[in-house]
Design a protein around this motif. Structure first.
Motif, PDB file in Angstrom:
ATOM      1  N   SER A  38       1.463   4.630  -4.086  1.00 18.34           N
ATOM      2  CA  SER A  38       1.988   3.529  -3.269  1.00 18.34           C
ATOM      3  C   SER A  38       2.079   3.978  -1.812  1.00 18.34           C
ATOM      4  N   LYS A  39       0.992   3.794  -1.103  1.00 16.69           N
ATOM      5  CA  LYS A  39       0.901   4.236   0.294  1.00 16.69           C
ATOM      6  C   LYS A  39       1.987   3.590   1.157  1.00 16.69           C
ATOM      7  N   ILE A  40       2.297   2.343   0.894  1.00 16.24           N
ATOM      8  CA  ILE A  40       3.302   1.654   1.716  1.00 16.24           C
ATOM      9  C   ILE A  40       4.676   2.302   1.571  1.00 16.24           C
ATOM     10  N   LEU A  41       4.996   2.801   0.374  1.00 13.65           N
ATOM     11  CA  LEU A  41       6.284   3.470   0.181  1.00 13.65           C
ATOM     12  C   LEU A  41       6.245   4.909   0.692  1.00 13.65           C
ATOM     13  N   THR A  42       5.172   5.619   0.404  1.00 18.05           N
ATOM     14  CA  THR A  42       5.108   7.020   0.842  1.00 18.05           C
ATOM     15  C   THR A  42       4.999   7.138   2.353  1.00 18.05           C
ATOM     16  N   ASP A  43       4.555   6.073   3.016  1.00 15.14           N
ATOM     17  CA  ASP A  43       4.471   6.098   4.478  1.00 15.14           C
ATOM     18  C   ASP A  43       5.782   5.708   5.167  1.00 15.14           C
ATOM     19  N   LEU A  44       6.778   5.281   4.380  1.00 14.08           N
ATOM     20  CA  LEU A  44       8.071   4.971   4.999  1.00 14.08           C
ATOM     21  C   LEU A  44       8.650   6.236   5.621  1.00 14.08           C
ATOM     22  N   PRO A  45       9.229   6.127   6.801  1.00 11.51           N
ATOM     23  CA  PRO A  45       9.810   7.322   7.428  1.00 11.51           C
ATOM     24  C   PRO A  45      11.077   7.751   6.692  1.00 11.51           C
ATOM     25  N   PRO A  46      11.411   9.038   6.739  1.00 11.65           N
ATOM     26  CA  PRO A  46      12.631   9.523   6.085  1.00 11.65           C
ATOM     27  C   PRO A  46      13.884   8.768   6.543  1.00 11.65           C
ATOM     28  N   GLU A  47      13.877   8.290   7.764  1.00 12.18           N
ATOM     29  CA  GLU A  47      15.021   7.535   8.281  1.00 12.18           C
ATOM     30  C   GLU A  47      15.269   6.270   7.468  1.00 12.18           C
ATOM     31  N   LYS A  48      14.205   5.693   6.921  1.00 13.02           N
ATOM     32  CA  LYS A  48      14.351   4.470   6.120  1.00 13.02           C
ATOM     33  C   LYS A  48      15.048   4.786   4.796  1.00 13.02           C
TER      34      LYS A  48
END
Length: 185
Positions: free
Chosen positions: A132-142
């Motif tokens: 899930s690229k959209i989830l793995t690309d979320l920044p740690p801040e999210k």
């Protein structure tokens, strides 16, 4: 029903975490004053606050420290409020971000919780599929904001037996494309 949920949970954990046989990389990510452990495995990525102390506890225990017998794991009833979960999601993701999550399968994440006997969310950890690229690309801040909002908003109802415990474990799989969540206009 609780017995089947417990059996599902027990079977799910080994395949999700331990069945991956290898940790490819574990790193510490600093977000504000907190430190998160980001674990990258063969099929999943995990985020957990380094301050968490009960999320990986091998067994539940009563307030006096006595471990809960394995046959009593379905003796307590713990339910979360969907409205409070939705509020935490709305406070974390903008409508635009949520639309992106909904339109990009497989946007599915597993949430693990530690809950107090009073029904407060104490700890949270996240497991997401690497595909899930959209989830793995979320920044740690999210993930840090999501953890903060879940602790602030997510409320639980704990039965009398659960109130005798030091802490309780719960989990939820969230499939963002099928979530029915509304935002104010």
């Amino acid at each position: 029903m609780k017995t089947w949920q417990l059996i599902g949970f027990i079977l799910f954990i080994p395949f999700t975490v331990f069945g991956q046989t290898e940790v490819k990389r574990e790193e510490i990510v600093k977000v504000g004053g907190d430190r998160y452990i980001k674990t990258i495995m063969r099929y999943t990525v995990g985020y957990s606050n380094q301050a968490n102390k009960w999320i990986d506890a091998p067994y539940l225990q009563f307030k006096d420290g006595t471990p809960l017998d394995e046959y009593d794991y379905d003796a307590f009833d713990l339910k979360s409020s969907q409205a409070s979960f939705d509020q935490a999601i709305r406070m974390t993701f903008t409508k635009k971000e949520m639309d992106e999550l909904k339109n990009n399968p497989p946007a599915r994440m597993t949430f693990y919780y530690v809950v107090s006997p009073e029904g407060k969310t104490l700890e949270v950890a996240f497991i997401l599929p690497k595909e899930s690229k959209i989830l793995t690309d979320l920044p740690p801040e999210k993930f840090a904001l999501l953890e903060k909002n879940l602790k602030k908003y997510l409320k639980w109802t704990v039965d009398d037996f659960g109130k005798t415990m030091l802490f309780l474990h719960a989990w939820r799989i969230v499939d963002f494309p099928t979530m029915k969540i509304t935002y104010p206009v």
